[in-house]
Design a protein around this motif. Structure first.
Motif, PDB file in Angstrom:
ATOM      1  N   PRO A   1       0.827  -1.213   0.000  1.00 18.25           N
ATOM      2  CA  PRO A   1       0.000   0.000   0.000  1.00 18.25           C
ATOM      3  C   PRO A   1       0.859   1.261   0.000  1.00 18.25           C
ATOM      4  O   PRO A   1       1.997   1.238   0.472  1.00 18.25           O
ATOM      5  CB  PRO A   1      -0.799  -0.092   1.309  1.00 18.25           C
ATOM      6  CG  PRO A   1      -0.534  -1.442   1.862  1.00 18.25           C
ATOM      7  CD  PRO A   1       0.745  -1.940   1.263  1.00 18.25           C
ATOM      8  N   GLU A   2       0.308   2.318  -0.535  1.00 22.85           N
ATOM      9  CA  GLU A   2       1.001   3.625  -0.548  1.00 22.85           C
ATOM     10  C   GLU A   2       1.441   3.980   0.862  1.00 22.85           C
ATOM     11  O   GLU A   2       0.669   3.904   1.808  1.00 22.85           O
ATOM     12  CB  GLU A   2       0.048   4.690  -1.096  1.00 22.85           C
ATOM     13  CG  GLU A   2       0.541   6.101  -0.986  1.00 22.85           C
ATOM     14  CD  GLU A   2       0.826   6.722  -2.349  1.00 22.85           C
ATOM     15  OE1 GLU A   2       1.839   7.412  -2.448  1.00 22.85           O
ATOM     16  OE2 GLU A   2       0.041   6.485  -3.275  1.00 22.85           O
ATOM     17  N   GLU A   3       2.727   4.389   0.987  1.00 20.93           N
ATOM     18  CA  GLU A   3       3.288   4.623   2.326  1.00 20.93           C
ATOM     19  C   GLU A   3       2.674   5.843   3.023  1.00 20.93           C
ATOM     20  O   GLU A   3       2.087   5.730   4.087  1.00 20.93           O
ATOM     21  CB  GLU A   3       4.815   4.820   2.248  1.00 20.93           C
ATOM     22  CG  GLU A   3       5.561   3.662   1.628  1.00 20.93           C
ATOM     23  CD  GLU A   3       6.522   4.102   0.539  1.00 20.93           C
ATOM     24  OE1 GLU A   3       6.873   5.301   0.520  1.00 20.93           O
ATOM     25  OE2 GLU A   3       6.886   3.260  -0.291  1.00 20.93           O
ATOM     26  N   ASP A   4       2.821   7.016   2.400  1.00 25.85           N
ATOM     27  CA  ASP A   4       2.293   8.223   3.062  1.00 25.85           C
ATOM     28  C   ASP A   4       0.779   8.239   2.908  1.00 25.85           C
ATOM     29  O   ASP A   4       0.221   8.900   2.075  1.00 25.85           O
ATOM     30  CB  ASP A   4       2.927   9.502   2.503  1.00 25.85           C
ATOM     31  CG  ASP A   4       2.817   9.590   0.992  1.00 25.85           C
ATOM     32  OD1 ASP A   4       2.474   8.571   0.365  1.00 25.85           O
ATOM     33  OD2 ASP A   4       3.067  10.668   0.444  1.00 25.85           O
ATOM     34  N   ASN A   5       0.149   7.537   3.795  1.00 25.44           N
ATOM     35  CA  ASN A   5      -1.276   7.238   3.727  1.00 25.44           C
ATOM     36  C   ASN A   5      -2.166   8.470   3.550  1.00 25.44           C
ATOM     37  O   ASN A   5      -3.019   8.769   4.369  1.00 25.44           O
ATOM     38  CB  ASN A   5      -1.646   6.485   5.015  1.00 25.44           C
ATOM     39  CG  ASN A   5      -2.894   5.661   4.823  1.00 25.44           C
ATOM     40  OD1 ASN A   5      -3.344   5.469   3.697  1.00 25.44           O
ATOM     41  ND2 ASN A   5      -3.459   5.196   5.917  1.00 25.44           N
ATOM     42  N   ILE A   6      -1.957   9.202   2.483  1.00 22.33           N
ATOM     43  CA  ILE A   6      -2.733  10.422   2.286  1.00 22.33           C
ATOM     44  C   ILE A   6      -3.874  10.181   1.296  1.00 22.33           C
ATOM     45  O   ILE A   6      -3.959   9.121   0.684  1.00 22.33           O
ATOM     46  CB  ILE A   6      -1.843  11.573   1.769  1.00 22.33           C
ATOM     47  CG1 ILE A   6      -0.756  10.985   0.879  1.00 22.33           C
ATOM     48  CG2 ILE A   6      -1.233  12.363   2.883  1.00 22.33           C
ATOM     49  CD1 ILE A   6      -0.884  11.198  -0.525  1.00 22.33           C
ATOM     50  N   VAL A   7      -4.723  11.178   1.178  1.00 23.44           N
ATOM     51  CA  VAL A   7      -5.889  11.059   0.318  1.00 23.44           C
ATOM     52  C   VAL A   7      -5.461  10.783  -1.129  1.00 23.44           C
ATOM     53  O   VAL A   7      -4.574  11.444  -1.652  1.00 23.44           O
ATOM     54  CB  VAL A   7      -6.691  12.375   0.370  1.00 23.44           C
ATOM     55  CG1 VAL A   7      -7.944  12.277  -0.475  1.00 23.44           C
ATOM     56  CG2 VAL A   7      -7.033  12.745   1.806  1.00 23.44           C
ATOM     57  N   ASN A   8      -6.085   9.780  -1.730  1.00 24.02           N
ATOM     58  CA  ASN A   8      -5.861   9.509  -3.147  1.00 24.02           C
ATOM     59  C   ASN A   8      -6.486  10.647  -3.956  1.00 24.02           C
ATOM     60  O   ASN A   8      -7.694  10.843  -3.921  1.00 24.02           O
ATOM     61  CB  ASN A   8      -6.513   8.161  -3.488  1.00 24.02           C
ATOM     62  CG  ASN A   8      -6.477   7.877  -4.976  1.00 24.02           C
ATOM     63  OD1 ASN A   8      -5.879   8.616  -5.759  1.00 24.02           O
ATOM     64  ND2 ASN A   8      -7.128   6.814  -5.367  1.00 24.02           N
ATOM     65  N   ILE A   9      -5.659  11.397  -4.662  1.00 20.21           N
ATOM     66  CA  ILE A   9      -6.191  12.612  -5.288  1.00 20.21           C
ATOM     67  C   ILE A   9      -7.234  12.341  -6.369  1.00 20.21           C
ATOM     68  O   ILE A   9      -8.060  13.179  -6.634  1.00 20.21           O
ATOM     69  CB  ILE A   9      -5.076  13.550  -5.821  1.00 20.21           C
ATOM     70  CG1 ILE A   9      -4.138  12.824  -6.770  1.00 20.21           C
ATOM     71  CG2 ILE A   9      -4.328  14.212  -4.685  1.00 20.21           C
ATOM     72  CD1 ILE A   9      -3.217  13.770  -7.518  1.00 20.21           C
ATOM     73  N   ALA A  10      -7.187  11.151  -6.965  1.00 18.42           N
ATOM     74  CA  ALA A  10      -8.201  10.855  -7.985  1.00 18.42           C
ATOM     75  C   ALA A  10      -9.598  10.799  -7.363  1.00 18.42           C
ATOM     76  O   ALA A  10     -10.593  10.967  -8.040  1.00 18.42           O
ATOM     77  CB  ALA A  10      -7.888   9.551  -8.693  1.00 18.42           C
ATOM     78  N   GLU A  11      -9.672  10.569  -6.055  1.00 20.94           N
ATOM     79  CA  GLU A  11     -10.972  10.467  -5.390  1.00 20.94           C
ATOM     80  C   GLU A  11     -11.294  11.685  -4.535  1.00 20.94           C
ATOM     81  O   GLU A  11     -12.369  11.769  -3.951  1.00 20.94           O
ATOM     82  CB  GLU A  11     -10.994   9.226  -4.486  1.00 20.94           C
ATOM     83  CG  GLU A  11     -10.989   7.927  -5.258  1.00 20.94           C
ATOM     84  CD  GLU A  11     -10.866   6.725  -4.341  1.00 20.94           C
ATOM     85  OE1 GLU A  11     -11.284   6.819  -3.184  1.00 20.94           O
ATOM     86  OE2 GLU A  11     -10.326   5.705  -4.797  1.00 20.94           O
ATOM     87  N   ALA A  12     -10.351  12.626  -4.424  1.00 23.61           N
ATOM     88  CA  ALA A  12     -10.536  13.742  -3.496  1.00 23.61           C
ATOM     89  C   ALA A  12     -11.578  14.733  -4.003  1.00 23.61           C
ATOM     90  O   ALA A  12     -11.674  15.006  -5.188  1.00 23.61           O
ATOM     91  CB  ALA A  12      -9.203  14.448  -3.283  1.00 23.61           C
ATOM     92  N   ASP A  13     -12.370  15.272  -3.080  1.00 23.17           N
ATOM     93  CA  ASP A  13     -13.342  16.310  -3.429  1.00 23.17           C
ATOM     94  C   ASP A  13     -12.677  17.678  -3.520  1.00 23.17           C
ATOM     95  O   ASP A  13     -13.172  18.575  -4.191  1.00 23.17           O
ATOM     96  CB  ASP A  13     -14.454  16.356  -2.382  1.00 23.17           C
ATOM     97  CG  ASP A  13     -15.431  15.216  -2.562  1.00 23.17           C
ATOM     98  OD1 ASP A  13     -15.765  14.916  -3.719  1.00 23.17           O
ATOM     99  OD2 ASP A  13     -15.834  14.608  -1.560  1.00 23.17           O
TER     100      ASP A  13
END
Lengths: 263, 402
Positions: free
Chosen positions: B270-282
């Motif tokens: 899984p992506e390390e820096d567990n931040i918001v996936n920008i493709a899904e971000a509002d």
């Protein structure tokens, strides 16, 4: 090992401008380049050959001018190049294109690894690579960001997904599509450029690849473009002016409702 | 039918060049006073035929008839994307859009649910609009594998003959549907931003951007079924959940041979820096070269965190190693469609615009008043993002009580 890189010549989008009067693309003097994603595919093939030995063939389907893209690939380090070109290919959608390229690959015969860019910058579909693999009944690993291992029968590669990456092992032959992260494409050497100038480009037409005429071009394309138009843009944007704190105040009042709805 | 799909009638062409200007693909050139179409470049879209006032361009009438009995194909299908038992939001967006198409055609909306231990998800899909859920529940389908997933879909399509199949334009969706479409001889259109049914022909009219969003194309699949389309994240509206809805569930059994795969997952990281996936971000707060140094991204992260968004970047910022590639927005990065896109110190190269210009609200902050980003901006601010953004963060902190 035989690496085949599939490339496409596209207009350089750096050069593409919109005519403000007619709202159409101004393509005068727009340079034709190798699809940026395909540069990573070429580079990866060269690196794999350097490590594992073998031969690299670049394959493209396009007009006679697309030969320039193949010569550029040779200047980087590709050994042989094949142009598949025929007026019968006009109007090909991704189905007909993937069929045509698959027939060319069938004629090539001994490809161990087919490498493509993840998509082309003019159409952005990402459909031709997997389509081609399907026509050939070949395994695929898409969105590859790293090749970890390669031997006679297997490849291990890292595939970039939305939520991270997955390490995948595949039997060979296999088709890869690669993403930008995989490498940094080299510049052609002087020697490479000289080789490219003199290189003989193999050209195949529809008959040479033994293609079924009904599967080609417009006739072989299930999808049809029925209309082209220029999208509307936010032409009437609003400029916010004043001191920084005044600007921020205005902006907050414009965005507040949406932000509150989201948070 | 002539041997070429489109041609200029020499006796009618007066050399007015209207077609040259109309061609979105630059396929027409003037040879003396006569228009010449380069068939290698032409996509036979017909723009020139419409533009010509002298009926001097003739497009060959298709003599091809349907490749199969079109009327045998019923229903609108949505391919469910799920990860470890969690249905991805793109699925609800597809169900929302699919519901409209199915109602327009008077057909059923069906969801195709593939995976291991997935049957408990069927009720959720019905509550979100599906009339029927086809379930394929096998341990071999525990995670996405190109070949068996494609083979299962092909099996289902051949058995039930759907009219339309919708799939997310995600990495998984694109890899899967391309294989399915070729195998069942279907038309496939990528990244549709709008879908509707033609009232007369009942064909699916698919609108999609091309050339990095500079032009839009409408695409039809007149002689083949199913009609397949992928749709990007956040483009269509999610269907609402209604738990009183009822629907049918059908467990589809597949032969062992169908589940064979030549690829296998060794591990998932899984992506390390567990931040918001920008493709899904509002909401996306995005930075470019105008931020001057990598440390400036901390300011963007802070704003994004306060207002519940993700952090994006231009190619220039990624190439300078200020932020990882997974944040890159644009043609060689991700295509995003958030409700708010805040571009900080991004000049707005055409490749960047291609990845974000369909955002609902675009805020551009840039010191250069002539930066192209202002042409697509809903709200433009000529100024230093490093000054504006912290003020914005502070203001929203107050409002949101953070």
């Amino acid at each position: 090992m035989h690496f085949v890189v599939c490339i496409k010549q596209v207009p350089d989008t750096n050069d593409v401008k919109i005519d403000p009067n007619t709202n159409t693309l101004m393509r005068d003097g727009v340079a034709a380049i190798i699809n940026p994603f395909d540069m990573y595919a070429i580079e990866e093939a060269i690196r794999l050959k350097e490590k594992h030995g073998g031969k690299i063939t670049a394959l493209t389907m396009g007009p006679p001018q697309a030969e320039a893209a193949l010569r550029e690939a040779i200047s980087m380090g590709v050994d042989e190049a094949i142009l598949v070109s025929d007026r019968a290919f006009a109007g090909s959608d991704t189905y007909a294109t993937s069929y045509t390229l698959a027939m060319a690959l069938r004629k090539i015969g001994d490809a161990t690894l087919v490498i493509c860019g993840k998509q082309a910058s003019d159409g952005d579909t990402a459909q031709v690579g997997p389509g081609m693999a399907t026509h050939l009944d070949m395994a695929q690993v898409t969105y590859v960001r790293k090749v970890d291992e390669l031997d006679e029968n297997h490849i291990v590669a890292e595939r970039l997904l939305e939520s991270g990456y997955e390490v995948v092992e595949s039997e060979l032959p296999c088709m890869l599509t690669v993403v930008k992260e995989i490498n940094e494409p080299r510049l052609p050497s002087l020697k490479g450029k000289m080789k490219a100038r003199k290189a003989e480009i193999t050209t195949w037409n529809a008959a040479d690849i033994d293609a079924d005429p009904e599967m080609l071009g417009l006739d072989g394309s299930p999808t049809k473009v029925v209309k082209i138009f220029t999208p509307e843009r936010h032409a009437d944007g609003e400029m916010l002016e004043g001191e920084p704190n005044e600007i921020v105040e205005q902006l907050v009042s414009k965005l507040k409702d949406v932000v509150l709805g989201v948070s | 039918m002539s041997d070429v799909p489109i041609k200029v009638l020499d006796d009618k062409c007066i050399g007015c060049t209207a077609c040259v200007k109309a061609c979105p693909f630059g396929a027409i050139e003037m040879d003396e006073k006569l228009a010449v179409i380069d068939l290698h470049i032409c996509t036979v879209c017909g723009s020139c035929v419409e533009a010509c006032k002298f009926d001097a361009i003739e497009m060959a009438e298709k003599t091809v008839s349907a490749k199969c009995d079109l009327s045998a194909f019923k229903d609108v299908w949505v391919i469910v994307e799920q990860d470890d038992g969690k249905i991805e939001s793109i699925t609800y967006e597809l169900l929302g859009e699919g519901r409209k198409l199915a109602d327009d055609l008077g057909m059923n909306l069906c969801a195709v649910l593939m995976g291991a231990d997935v049957q408990s998800m069927a009720d959720t899909l019905i509550s979100r609009g599906a009339d029927k859920v086809y379930m394929v529940d096998r341990p071999e389908l525990e995670y996405f594998k190109d070949e068996p997933y494609a083979a299962v879909m092909i099996d289902l399509v051949n058995k039930h003959k759907p009219n339309i199949v919708l799939c997310g334009a995600t990495t998984v969706g694109r890899s899967l549907i391309s294989r399915v479409a070729v195998s069942v001889n279907a038309g496939l259109t990528a990244d549709c931003t709008e879908l509707h049914i033609d009232p007369e022909s009942k064909n699916l009219i698919q609108t999609r951007p091309a050339f990095g969003g500079n032009i839009m194309a409408q695409i039809e699949t007149p002689y083949h079924r199913p009609q397949m389309a992928t749709v990007r994240h956040k483009v269509m509206k999610e269907s609402d959940a209604d738990t009183t809805r009822t629907g049918e569930k059908e467990l589809h059994e597949v032969a062992e041979a169908i589940l064979k795969a030549r690829t296998k997952r060794i591990k998932m990281v899984p992506e390390e820096d567990n931040i918001v996936n920008i493709a899904e971000a509002d909401i996306i707060v995005s930075g470019g070269r105008g931020l001057q140094k990598p440390e400036s991204f901390a300011i963007l992260h802070e704003l994004a965190e306060v207002i519940g968004g993700g952090v994006g970047a231009s190619r220039a910022a990624v190439d300078a190693d200020w932020i990882p590639y997974s944040h890159q927005v644009g043609q060689t990065g991700k295509t995003v469609c958030p409700k708010i896109y805040i571009a900080c110190g991004i000049s707005g190269q055409i490749q960047h615009l291609a990845g974000m210009s369909s955002a609902d609200i675009i805020v551009a902050i840039n010191k250069d008043a002539d930066a192209p980003i202002f042409k697509v901006a809903t709200y433009g601010i000529v100024g230093d993002a490093l000054t504006i953004v912290p003020l914005l963060t502070a203001a929203f902190k107050k409002i949101l009580g953070k």
